[in-house]
Design a protein around this motif. Sequence first.
Motif, PDB file in Angstrom:
ATOM      1  N   SER A 193      14.680   5.238  -7.643  1.00 24.07           N
ATOM      2  CA  SER A 193      14.620   5.588  -6.220  1.00 24.07           C
ATOM      3  C   SER A 193      13.343   6.394  -6.058  1.00 24.07           C
ATOM      4  O   SER A 193      13.181   7.435  -6.700  1.00 24.07           O
ATOM      5  CB  SER A 193      15.830   6.417  -5.816  1.00 24.07           C
ATOM      6  OG  SER A 193      17.005   5.662  -5.989  1.00 24.07           O
ATOM      7  N   VAL A 194      12.436   5.901  -5.232  1.00 25.29           N
ATOM      8  CA  VAL A 194      11.064   6.422  -5.196  1.00 25.29           C
ATOM      9  C   VAL A 194      10.689   6.847  -3.781  1.00 25.29           C
ATOM     10  O   VAL A 194      11.026   6.166  -2.814  1.00 25.29           O
ATOM     11  CB  VAL A 194      10.079   5.335  -5.682  1.00 25.29           C
ATOM     12  CG1 VAL A 194       8.658   5.859  -5.726  1.00 25.29           C
ATOM     13  CG2 VAL A 194      10.496   4.789  -7.045  1.00 25.29           C
ATOM     14  N   THR A 195       9.961   7.970  -3.683  1.00 24.80           N
ATOM     15  CA  THR A 195       9.405   8.431  -2.414  1.00 24.80           C
ATOM     16  C   THR A 195       7.982   8.910  -2.645  1.00 24.80           C
ATOM     17  O   THR A 195       7.712   9.637  -3.602  1.00 24.80           O
ATOM     18  CB  THR A 195      10.226   9.597  -1.821  1.00 24.80           C
ATOM     19  OG1 THR A 195      11.553   9.135  -1.574  1.00 24.80           O
ATOM     20  CG2 THR A 195       9.627  10.106  -0.524  1.00 24.80           C
ATOM     21  N   VAL A 196       7.066   8.515  -1.758  1.00 24.47           N
ATOM     22  CA  VAL A 196       5.706   9.053  -1.784  1.00 24.47           C
ATOM     23  C   VAL A 196       5.757  10.363  -1.010  1.00 24.47           C
ATOM     24  O   VAL A 196       5.915  10.374   0.214  1.00 24.47           O
ATOM     25  CB  VAL A 196       4.696   8.068  -1.161  1.00 24.47           C
ATOM     26  CG1 VAL A 196       3.285   8.663  -1.219  1.00 24.47           C
ATOM     27  CG2 VAL A 196       4.741   6.720  -1.879  1.00 24.47           C
ATOM     28  N   ALA A 197       5.678  11.475  -1.743  1.00 26.55           N
ATOM     29  CA  ALA A 197       5.918  12.795  -1.154  1.00 26.55           C
ATOM     30  C   ALA A 197       4.698  13.381  -0.450  1.00 26.55           C
ATOM     31  O   ALA A 197       4.841  14.059   0.570  1.00 26.55           O
ATOM     32  CB  ALA A 197       6.395  13.757  -2.243  1.00 26.55           C
ATOM     33  N   SER A 198       3.497  13.154  -0.999  1.00 28.75           N
ATOM     34  CA  SER A 198       2.298  13.740  -0.386  1.00 28.75           C
ATOM     35  C   SER A 198       1.046  13.064  -0.925  1.00 28.75           C
ATOM     36  O   SER A 198       1.108  12.268  -1.866  1.00 28.75           O
ATOM     37  CB  SER A 198       2.238  15.245  -0.653  1.00 28.75           C
ATOM     38  OG  SER A 198       2.040  15.500  -2.030  1.00 28.75           O
ATOM     39  N   TYR A 199      -0.079  13.407  -0.302  1.00 25.70           N
ATOM     40  CA  TYR A 199      -1.399  12.996  -0.772  1.00 25.70           C
ATOM     41  C   TYR A 199      -2.139  14.297  -0.981  1.00 25.70           C
ATOM     42  O   TYR A 199      -2.365  15.062  -0.029  1.00 25.70           O
ATOM     43  CB  TYR A 199      -2.076  12.115   0.282  1.00 25.70           C
ATOM     44  CG  TYR A 199      -3.362  11.481  -0.186  1.00 25.70           C
ATOM     45  CD1 TYR A 199      -3.364  10.533  -1.203  1.00 25.70           C
ATOM     46  CD2 TYR A 199      -4.578  11.820   0.396  1.00 25.70           C
ATOM     47  CE1 TYR A 199      -4.545   9.930  -1.627  1.00 25.70           C
ATOM     48  CE2 TYR A 199      -5.758  11.223  -0.023  1.00 25.70           C
ATOM     49  CZ  TYR A 199      -5.735  10.281  -1.033  1.00 25.70           C
ATOM     50  OH  TYR A 199      -6.906   9.688  -1.450  1.00 25.70           O
TER      51      TYR A 199
ATOM     52  N   PRO B  36       0.827  -1.205   0.000  1.00 23.71           N
ATOM     53  CA  PRO B  36       0.000   0.000   0.000  1.00 23.71           C
ATOM     54  C   PRO B  36       0.866   1.262   0.000  1.00 23.71           C
ATOM     55  O   PRO B  36       1.926   1.296   0.630  1.00 23.71           O
ATOM     56  CB  PRO B  36      -0.798  -0.114   1.292  1.00 23.71           C
ATOM     57  CG  PRO B  36       0.081  -0.906   2.213  1.00 23.71           C
ATOM     58  CD  PRO B  36       0.845  -1.860   1.318  1.00 23.71           C
ATOM     59  N   LEU B  37       0.411   2.281  -0.718  1.00 27.78           N
ATOM     60  CA  LEU B  37       1.124   3.556  -0.749  1.00 27.78           C
ATOM     61  C   LEU B  37       0.780   4.339   0.515  1.00 27.78           C
ATOM     62  O   LEU B  37      -0.350   4.285   0.991  1.00 27.78           O
ATOM     63  CB  LEU B  37       0.708   4.370  -1.974  1.00 27.78           C
ATOM     64  CG  LEU B  37       1.071   3.780  -3.332  1.00 27.78           C
ATOM     65  CD1 LEU B  37       0.474   4.610  -4.454  1.00 27.78           C
ATOM     66  CD2 LEU B  37       2.576   3.675  -3.492  1.00 27.78           C
ATOM     67  N   GLN B  38       1.760   5.058   1.031  1.00 32.89           N
ATOM     68  CA  GLN B  38       1.533   5.967   2.149  1.00 32.89           C
ATOM     69  C   GLN B  38       2.601   7.040   2.117  1.00 32.89           C
ATOM     70  O   GLN B  38       3.733   6.801   1.683  1.00 32.89           O
ATOM     71  CB  GLN B  38       1.528   5.236   3.484  1.00 32.89           C
ATOM     72  CG  GLN B  38       2.837   4.551   3.830  1.00 32.89           C
ATOM     73  CD  GLN B  38       2.723   3.707   5.085  1.00 32.89           C
ATOM     74  OE1 GLN B  38       1.700   3.091   5.318  1.00 32.89           O
ATOM     75  NE2 GLN B  38       3.776   3.697   5.877  1.00 32.89           N
ATOM     76  N   VAL B  39       2.233   8.232   2.539  1.00 33.10           N
ATOM     77  CA  VAL B  39       3.158   9.367   2.519  1.00 33.10           C
ATOM     78  C   VAL B  39       4.371   9.041   3.372  1.00 33.10           C
ATOM     79  O   VAL B  39       4.255   8.518   4.478  1.00 33.10           O
ATOM     80  CB  VAL B  39       2.452  10.643   3.020  1.00 33.10           C
ATOM     81  CG1 VAL B  39       3.447  11.804   3.114  1.00 33.10           C
ATOM     82  CG2 VAL B  39       1.301  11.011   2.094  1.00 33.10           C
ATOM     83  N   GLY B  40       5.559   9.314   2.828  1.00 33.81           N
ATOM     84  CA  GLY B  40       6.818   9.070   3.513  1.00 33.81           C
ATOM     85  C   GLY B  40       7.474   7.743   3.150  1.00 33.81           C
ATOM     86  O   GLY B  40       8.651   7.537   3.437  1.00 33.81           O
TER      87      GLY B  40
ATOM     88  N   ILE C 205       4.143  10.969  -6.220  1.00 32.95           N
ATOM     89  CA  ILE C 205       5.298  10.082  -6.118  1.00 32.95           C
ATOM     90  C   ILE C 205       6.460  10.716  -6.870  1.00 32.95           C
ATOM     91  O   ILE C 205       6.338  11.026  -8.058  1.00 32.95           O
ATOM     92  CB  ILE C 205       4.961   8.698  -6.707  1.00 32.95           C
ATOM     93  CG1 ILE C 205       3.782   8.082  -5.946  1.00 32.95           C
ATOM     94  CG2 ILE C 205       6.175   7.790  -6.689  1.00 32.95           C
ATOM     95  CD1 ILE C 205       3.180   6.869  -6.623  1.00 32.95           C
ATOM     96  N   GLU C 206       7.575  10.918  -6.178  1.00 33.76           N
ATOM     97  CA  GLU C 206       8.784  11.490  -6.782  1.00 33.76           C
ATOM     98  C   GLU C 206       9.765  10.346  -7.034  1.00 33.76           C
ATOM     99  O   GLU C 206      10.040   9.557  -6.129  1.00 33.76           O
ATOM    100  CB  GLU C 206       9.422  12.512  -5.836  1.00 33.76           C
ATOM    101  CG  GLU C 206       8.502  13.653  -5.423  1.00 33.76           C
ATOM    102  CD  GLU C 206       8.280  14.663  -6.531  1.00 33.76           C
ATOM    103  OE1 GLU C 206       9.051  14.664  -7.511  1.00 33.76           O
ATOM    104  OE2 GLU C 206       7.318  15.448  -6.415  1.00 33.76           O
TER     105      GLU C 206
END
Length: 102
Positions: free
Chosen positions: A30-36, A7-11, A51-52
């Motif tokens: 290299s991936v980071t979920v930055a915000s919703y 599951p996706l989640q911020v951070g 997603i960045e």
Amino acid sequence: HALYRFPLQVGKSWTGRYYVIGGMVGRTLSVTVASYERVTVPAGTFWAFRIEATNRRDGYHQPKYETVWYAPEVKRMVKYFSREAREELELVKYLPARLGTR
């Protein structure tokens, strides 16, 4: 695909590897979920995970920086942007499935 880890989640952050061109060219993400956040595209306004990603192709020094907005409501990317590729994609149309129909 290495771009999503549910599951996706911020951070949440991860690194993934995938191959293109018949498995001959490797890439590392290299991936980071930055915000919703809310994002508006021609198909409408959706809550989406921003997603960045840094996309590094084997043998190249300059990575490609990508931003993807993934909307759980439609279970897909609704917007994509890459400055280096000079590419921006947006969902143009979305029709929700009707319950009880085939």
